[in-house]
Design an enzyme around this catalytic site. Structure first.
Site, PDB file in Angstrom:
ATOM      1  N   ASP A  45       3.141   8.385  -5.277  1.00  0.00           N
ATOM      2  CA  ASP A  45       3.022   7.968  -3.878  1.00  0.00           C
ATOM      3  C   ASP A  45       4.424   7.834  -3.280  1.00  0.00           C
ATOM      4  O   ASP A  45       5.337   7.308  -3.906  1.00  0.00           O
ATOM      5  CB  ASP A  45       2.264   6.636  -3.771  1.00  0.00           C
ATOM      6  CG  ASP A  45       1.782   6.387  -2.353  1.00  0.00           C
ATOM      7  OD1 ASP A  45       0.563   6.450  -2.127  1.00  0.00           O
ATOM      8  OD2 ASP A  45       2.625   6.145  -1.462  1.00  0.00           O
ATOM      9  N   GLY A  65      -7.993   1.119   5.785  1.00  0.00           N
ATOM     10  CA  GLY A  65      -6.598   1.453   5.492  1.00  0.00           C
ATOM     11  C   GLY A  65      -6.364   2.906   5.142  1.00  0.00           C
ATOM     12  O   GLY A  65      -5.246   3.279   4.770  1.00  0.00           O
ATOM     13  N   HIS A 125      -8.607  10.750  -1.912  1.00  0.00           N
ATOM     14  CA  HIS A 125      -7.641  10.562  -2.998  1.00  0.00           C
ATOM     15  C   HIS A 125      -7.881   9.221  -3.668  1.00  0.00           C
ATOM     16  O   HIS A 125      -8.359   8.272  -3.043  1.00  0.00           O
ATOM     17  CB  HIS A 125      -6.199  10.641  -2.474  1.00  0.00           C
ATOM     18  CG  HIS A 125      -5.939   9.743  -1.310  1.00  0.00           C
ATOM     19  ND1 HIS A 125      -6.339  10.081  -0.022  1.00  0.00           N
ATOM     20  CD2 HIS A 125      -5.368   8.515  -1.221  1.00  0.00           C
ATOM     21  CE1 HIS A 125      -5.995   9.094   0.797  1.00  0.00           C
ATOM     22  NE2 HIS A 125      -5.419   8.132   0.100  1.00  0.00           N
ATOM     23  N   HIS A 137      -5.971   6.110  -5.573  1.00  0.00           N
ATOM     24  CA  HIS A 137      -4.698   5.460  -5.891  1.00  0.00           C
ATOM     25  C   HIS A 137      -4.810   4.907  -7.308  1.00  0.00           C
ATOM     26  O   HIS A 137      -5.778   4.201  -7.620  1.00  0.00           O
ATOM     27  CB  HIS A 137      -4.431   4.272  -4.973  1.00  0.00           C
ATOM     28  CG  HIS A 137      -4.267   4.621  -3.518  1.00  0.00           C
ATOM     29  ND1 HIS A 137      -3.044   4.676  -2.912  1.00  0.00           N
ATOM     30  CD2 HIS A 137      -5.172   4.912  -2.561  1.00  0.00           C
ATOM     31  CE1 HIS A 137      -3.199   4.970  -1.619  1.00  0.00           C
ATOM     32  NE2 HIS A 137      -4.489   5.118  -1.384  1.00  0.00           N
TER      33      HIS A 137
HETATM   34  P1  5GP Z   1      -4.409   5.985   2.189  1.00  0.00           P
HETATM   35  O1  5GP Z   1      -3.749   4.961   3.073  1.00  0.00           O
HETATM   36  O2  5GP Z   1      -4.935   7.158   3.010  1.00  0.00           O
HETATM   37  O3  5GP Z   1      -5.428   5.441   1.241  1.00  0.00           O
HETATM   38  O4  5GP Z   1      -3.270   6.526   1.258  1.00  0.00           O
HETATM   39  C1  5GP Z   1      -2.384   7.515   1.639  1.00  0.00           C
HETATM   40  C2  5GP Z   1      -1.189   7.388   0.728  1.00  0.00           C
HETATM   41  O5  5GP Z   1      -0.454   8.587   0.797  1.00  0.00           O
HETATM   42  C3  5GP Z   1      -0.231   6.257   1.129  1.00  0.00           C
HETATM   43  O6  5GP Z   1      -0.097   5.367   0.037  1.00  0.00           O
HETATM   44  C4  5GP Z   1       1.070   6.994   1.452  1.00  0.00           C
HETATM   45  O7  5GP Z   1       2.208   6.291   1.022  1.00  0.00           O
HETATM   46  C5  5GP Z   1       0.904   8.317   0.732  1.00  0.00           C
HETATM   47  N1  5GP Z   1       1.574   9.440   1.359  1.00  0.00           N
HETATM   48  C6  5GP Z   1       1.537   9.767   2.677  1.00  0.00           C
HETATM   49  N2  5GP Z   1       2.260  10.903   2.899  1.00  0.00           N
HETATM   50  C7  5GP Z   1       2.739  11.281   1.687  1.00  0.00           C
HETATM   51  C8  5GP Z   1       3.557  12.383   1.262  1.00  0.00           C
HETATM   52  O8  5GP Z   1       3.998  13.228   2.039  1.00  0.00           O
HETATM   53  N3  5GP Z   1       3.848  12.459  -0.069  1.00  0.00           N
HETATM   54  C9  5GP Z   1       3.373  11.540  -0.959  1.00  0.00           C
HETATM   55  N4  5GP Z   1       3.720  11.715  -2.246  1.00  0.00           N
HETATM   56  N5  5GP Z   1       2.604  10.496  -0.603  1.00  0.00           N
HETATM   57  C10 5GP Z   1       2.295  10.365   0.706  1.00  0.00           C
END
Ligand code: 5GP
Length: 116
Positions: free
Chosen positions: A30, A92, A99, A101
């Site tokens: 991440d 969130g 995906h 985490h």
């Molecule tokens: P969500 O908030 O949708 O559950 O999680 C998205 C995650 O993707 C966040 O933890 C954010 O830090 C990560 N993220 C967003 N853009 C990128 C990116 O360009 N590269 C990587 N490796 N992680 C990303």
């Protein structure tokens, strides 16, 4: 496949630290870690949210869960890790490509079952 940042990463349009890849999924670090170990396990199929998955995705989602365990073992955190799926902006979710985490090496407090 390339509407979201994860679609672009999967398509190789954005470089990333790839920890694992197979026909179904990739695992990357991440970019903004919320724990000392924070990786994302991303199915290659661009399902926007968990609720958008269908019965057709059942086997792939099962493989993804097993893979989460494999990745935790690979990272040496299989005794204590947390698996999180944010479904919808209200929960969130910021990237609308499903995906998982995988978070670890953080002191998860007793009784904070859902806290990060
Ligand atoms: P969500 O908030 O949708 O559950 O999680 C998205 C995650 O993707 C966040 O933890 C954010 O830090 C990560 N993220 C967003 N853009 C990128 C990116 O360009 N590269 C990587 N490796 N992680 C990303």
């Amino acid at each position: 496949m390339s509407e979201t940042v994860f679609g672009k990463i999967i398509a190789g349009e954005i470089p990333t630290d790839k920890l694992y890849e197979d026909d179904d999924c990739i695992c990357i670090k991440d970019i903004s870690p919320q724990a000392p170990t924070h990786v994302l396990l991303i199915p290659k199929k661009a399902i926007p949210r968990l609720v958008d998955a269908t019965a057709e995705d059942q086997a792939m989602l099962g493989r993804l869960m097993l893979k989460a365990g494999d990745i935790a073992r690979m990272l040496g955190v299989d005794e204590a890790f947390r698996l999180v799926v944010n479904n919808g902006a209200g929960a969130g979710q910021t990237v609308f490509h499903l995906h998982l985490h995988i978070l670890a090496n953080k002191r998860f407090e007793e009784g904070d079952g859902l806290g990060l």
